[in-house]
Scaffold this active site. Sequence first.
Site, PDB file in Angstrom:
ATOM      1  CE1 TYR A  22      26.844  34.803  32.572  1.00  9.10           C
ATOM      2  CE2 TYR A  22      25.157  34.196  30.974  1.00  9.10           C
ATOM      3  CZ  TYR A  22      26.466  34.145  31.416  1.00  9.10           C
ATOM      4  OH  TYR A  22      27.393  33.437  30.704  1.00  9.10           O
ATOM      5  CG  ASP A  84      49.273  41.292  24.192  1.00 12.15           C
ATOM      6  OD1 ASP A  84      49.749  40.520  25.049  1.00 12.15           O
ATOM      7  OD2 ASP A  84      49.296  41.046  22.970  1.00 12.15           O
ATOM      8  CG  HIS A  97      34.568  36.118  35.055  1.00 10.28           C
ATOM      9  ND1 HIS A  97      34.418  36.431  33.732  1.00 10.28           N
ATOM     10  CD2 HIS A  97      35.892  36.086  35.303  1.00 10.28           C
ATOM     11  CE1 HIS A  97      35.615  36.577  33.191  1.00 10.28           C
ATOM     12  NE2 HIS A  97      36.529  36.367  34.119  1.00 10.28           N
ATOM     13  CB  ILE A  98      27.999  37.490  36.471  1.00 11.24           C
ATOM     14  CG1 ILE A  98      28.154  39.008  36.257  1.00 11.24           C
ATOM     15  CG2 ILE A  98      26.648  37.147  37.099  1.00 11.24           C
ATOM     16  CD1 ILE A  98      27.286  39.554  35.139  1.00 11.24           C
ATOM     17  CB  SER A  99      28.720  32.484  35.696  1.00  8.28           C
ATOM     18  OG  SER A  99      29.696  32.648  34.673  1.00  8.28           O
ATOM     19  NE  ARG A 108      31.078  29.251  29.677  1.00 10.98           N
ATOM     20  CZ  ARG A 108      30.599  30.076  28.735  1.00 10.98           C
ATOM     21  NH1 ARG A 108      31.061  31.281  28.604  1.00 10.98           N
ATOM     22  NH2 ARG A 108      29.632  29.667  27.930  1.00 10.98           N
TER      23      ARG A 108
HETATM   24  O1  CA2 Z   1      30.243  35.083  34.153  1.00 13.60           O
HETATM   25  C1  CA2 Z   1      30.621  36.047  33.492  1.00 13.60           C
HETATM   26  O2  CA2 Z   1      30.536  37.209  33.899  1.00 13.60           O
HETATM   27  C2  CA2 Z   1      31.160  35.824  32.076  1.00 13.60           C
HETATM   28  O3  CA2 Z   1      32.201  36.762  31.840  1.00 13.60           O
HETATM   29  C3  CA2 Z   1      29.987  36.074  31.152  1.00 13.60           C
HETATM   30  C4  CA2 Z   1      30.297  35.758  29.687  1.00 13.60           C
HETATM   31  C5  CA2 Z   1      30.897  34.364  29.551  1.00 13.60           C
HETATM   32  O4  CA2 Z   1      31.288  34.146  28.212  1.00 13.60           O
HETATM   33  C6  CA2 Z   1      32.090  34.183  30.458  1.00 13.60           C
HETATM   34  O5  CA2 Z   1      32.564  32.859  30.306  1.00 13.60           O
HETATM   35  C7  CA2 Z   1      31.725  34.426  31.897  1.00 13.60           C
HETATM   36  C8  CA2 Z   1      29.027  35.806  28.852  1.00 13.60           C
HETATM   37  C9  CA2 Z   1      28.285  37.061  28.962  1.00 13.60           C
HETATM   38  C10 CA2 Z   1      26.924  36.817  28.441  1.00 13.60           C
HETATM   39  O6  CA2 Z   1      26.065  37.644  29.163  1.00 13.60           O
HETATM   40  C11 CA2 Z   1      24.738  37.415  29.056  1.00 13.60           C
HETATM   41  C12 CA2 Z   1      23.944  38.038  29.970  1.00 13.60           C
HETATM   42  C13 CA2 Z   1      22.600  37.836  29.930  1.00 13.60           C
HETATM   43  C14 CA2 Z   1      22.033  37.031  28.969  1.00 13.60           C
HETATM   44  C15 CA2 Z   1      22.834  36.405  28.049  1.00 13.60           C
HETATM   45  C16 CA2 Z   1      24.189  36.608  28.084  1.00 13.60           C
END
Ligand code: CA2
Length: 138
Positions: A22, A84, A97-99, A108
């Site tokens: 992230y 909804d 989404h960041i990833s 996912r």
């Molecule tokens: O990639 C993304 O932005 C996600 O929405 C991030 C979610 C994940 O469950 C999605 O599948 C993809 C998780 C967010 C967790 O964010 C963190 C950031 C820093 C450290 C730990 C977790």
Amino acid sequence: MKIAIINGPNLNLLGKREPEIYGIASFDNYLLHLKEAFPTVDFTYFQSNIEGDLIDEIQRVGFSYDGIILNPGGYTHTSVAIGDAIAAIKIPLVEVHISNIFGREEFRKISHVSAKAVGVISGLGLKGYELALQYFIK
Ligand code: CA2
């Protein structure tokens, strides 16, 4: 132009944990950069780890703002209720989404949000929020 950025669960940990997935920037710092880069945009930022609070915020802004940039975090893959809420509002929403959710675990690849969004940006890091803003300001 009024744009709401809404982040879901655990995104308050950005910059503190799992930098290999992230990145190293906190969202608060990144938001300062966005405000500088888009001075004509009137931003609100909301983050919650609670599904119902995210839905309340989507409903609060969803009839009067110009757009929503939503990263629903893990609720992307589980929340029919957030899907909804998006279907019920009147303004365009970009899912960010960041990833790259399509390059990770199978679960996912499912999103309850994508079909109701005007578009999806996934895997481009925090830059995705900027690209979504560029879409809104055309
Ligand atoms: O990639 C993304 O932005 C996600 O929405 C991030 C979610 C994940 O469950 C999605 O599948 C993809 C998780 C967010 C967790 O964010 C963190 C950031 C820093 C450290 C730990 C977790």
